[in-house]
Scaffold this motif. Sequence first.
Motif, PDB file in Angstrom:
ATOM      1  N   LYS A  92       0.826  -1.200   0.000  1.00 41.14           N
ATOM      2  CA  LYS A  92       0.000   0.000   0.000  1.00 41.14           C
ATOM      3  C   LYS A  92       0.864   1.254   0.000  1.00 41.14           C
ATOM      4  O   LYS A  92       2.000   1.256   0.496  1.00 41.14           O
ATOM      5  CB  LYS A  92      -0.907   0.037   1.244  1.00 41.14           C
ATOM      6  N   ASP A 124      -3.004   5.094   1.856  1.00 41.76           N
ATOM      7  CA  ASP A 124      -3.960   3.985   1.997  1.00 41.76           C
ATOM      8  C   ASP A 124      -3.834   3.298   3.348  1.00 41.76           C
ATOM      9  O   ASP A 124      -4.762   2.603   3.773  1.00 41.76           O
ATOM     10  CB  ASP A 124      -3.747   2.960   0.879  1.00 41.76           C
ATOM     11  N   LEU A 165      -8.576  -0.366   4.259  1.00 37.82           N
ATOM     12  CA  LEU A 165      -8.815  -0.663   2.855  1.00 37.82           C
ATOM     13  C   LEU A 165      -8.330  -2.065   2.521  1.00 37.82           C
ATOM     14  O   LEU A 165      -7.176  -2.413   2.778  1.00 37.82           O
ATOM     15  CB  LEU A 165      -8.086   0.358   1.967  1.00 37.82           C
ATOM     16  N   PHE A 174      -7.349  -1.781  -3.075  1.00 38.06           N
ATOM     17  CA  PHE A 174      -6.503  -0.610  -3.313  1.00 38.06           C
ATOM     18  C   PHE A 174      -5.617  -0.893  -4.509  1.00 38.06           C
ATOM     19  O   PHE A 174      -5.561  -2.023  -5.024  1.00 38.06           O
ATOM     20  CB  PHE A 174      -5.643  -0.308  -2.073  1.00 38.06           C
ATOM     21  N   THR A 234     -10.564   4.397   7.535  1.00 35.97           N
ATOM     22  CA  THR A 234     -11.271   3.176   7.162  1.00 35.97           C
ATOM     23  C   THR A 234     -10.289   2.184   6.555  1.00 35.97           C
ATOM     24  O   THR A 234      -9.659   2.496   5.528  1.00 35.97           O
ATOM     25  CB  THR A 234     -12.384   3.469   6.155  1.00 35.97           C
ATOM     26  N   THR A 277      -5.433   5.834   6.362  1.00 36.78           N
ATOM     27  CA  THR A 277      -6.839   6.195   6.237  1.00 36.78           C
ATOM     28  C   THR A 277      -7.640   5.650   7.405  1.00 36.78           C
ATOM     29  O   THR A 277      -7.362   4.539   7.893  1.00 36.78           O
ATOM     30  CB  THR A 277      -7.422   5.671   4.912  1.00 36.78           C
TER      31      THR A 277
END
Length: 273
Positions: A35, A39, A46, A49, A44, A42
């Motif tokens: 990532k 990413d 993920l 991606f 939330t 964040t």
Amino acid sequence: MSSRHFGRTAGKVILALAAFSAVFPVFWTVLNAFKNRVDIVTPTPLFIFTPTLDNFAYVLGRDSVFAGLLNSVIISGMAVLIGAVLGLPAAYAIARYPNRWSKDIQFFVLSLRFLPPVAVAIPLMVIWLDFGLYDTRLSMIVTYTLLTLATVVWLSVPAFARVPKEVEEAARVDGYGPFAIFFLIALPIASRSLIGAVAFSFVLVWNEFLIALMLTTSDAKTLPIVASELTQLGRDVPWGILNASVVLLSIPPLLFIGVLSGMLNSAFKRKSS
């Protein structure tokens, strides 16, 4: 629902939860290694991606990583090799020829693992400084050999104790000497447990951090020390690079365990036949 059926169901649920708790952190680390930083941080999490190899490229592009990898391979490999060569015969002698000192020897060997790393590193630091061997591969090999030897002996004594004495007595009647019995009888029978002991010793010294941190500065730095230096203090922690370094740090022990298991199994099968 009967109590037996309920117990089985509860046991399966507990095992599933335990497996999930062990596997998910590894899965999440591997996922984060691919990532971008945005990413990872964040709010939330993920799962979908756009993957990137920049984290691995950054880690593998540093000269210090290759130097640390070379040091780790040489130091850990030699320490495990010497520990196995010395520890397996010692463990066999303790298991097969017990005396009044056997219990004390086992306790002393085990007590080497009781000591905190600082208690081991500080006196060794003074010794290596006096001998002019501080921050050298030789000093690290000797230090790690002490740890490996203790672990190999501790885990191998029960493995040799479980080898049936009747088999060794039959081999002795057939004219086998002590060395032939050890190499051709005891080692193949106890091979599975011994492989685990050697592999566990390698993983311990490969991942060892505090002792290596105190006994090295530049020339003999191992991969865990180099990996720890990839981080930065403050808010801009390179999480992707850290996760990539963890993944790369975990590959050599897995390869070592696989290769060692295959080589020893094939060698013991040939000797047994």
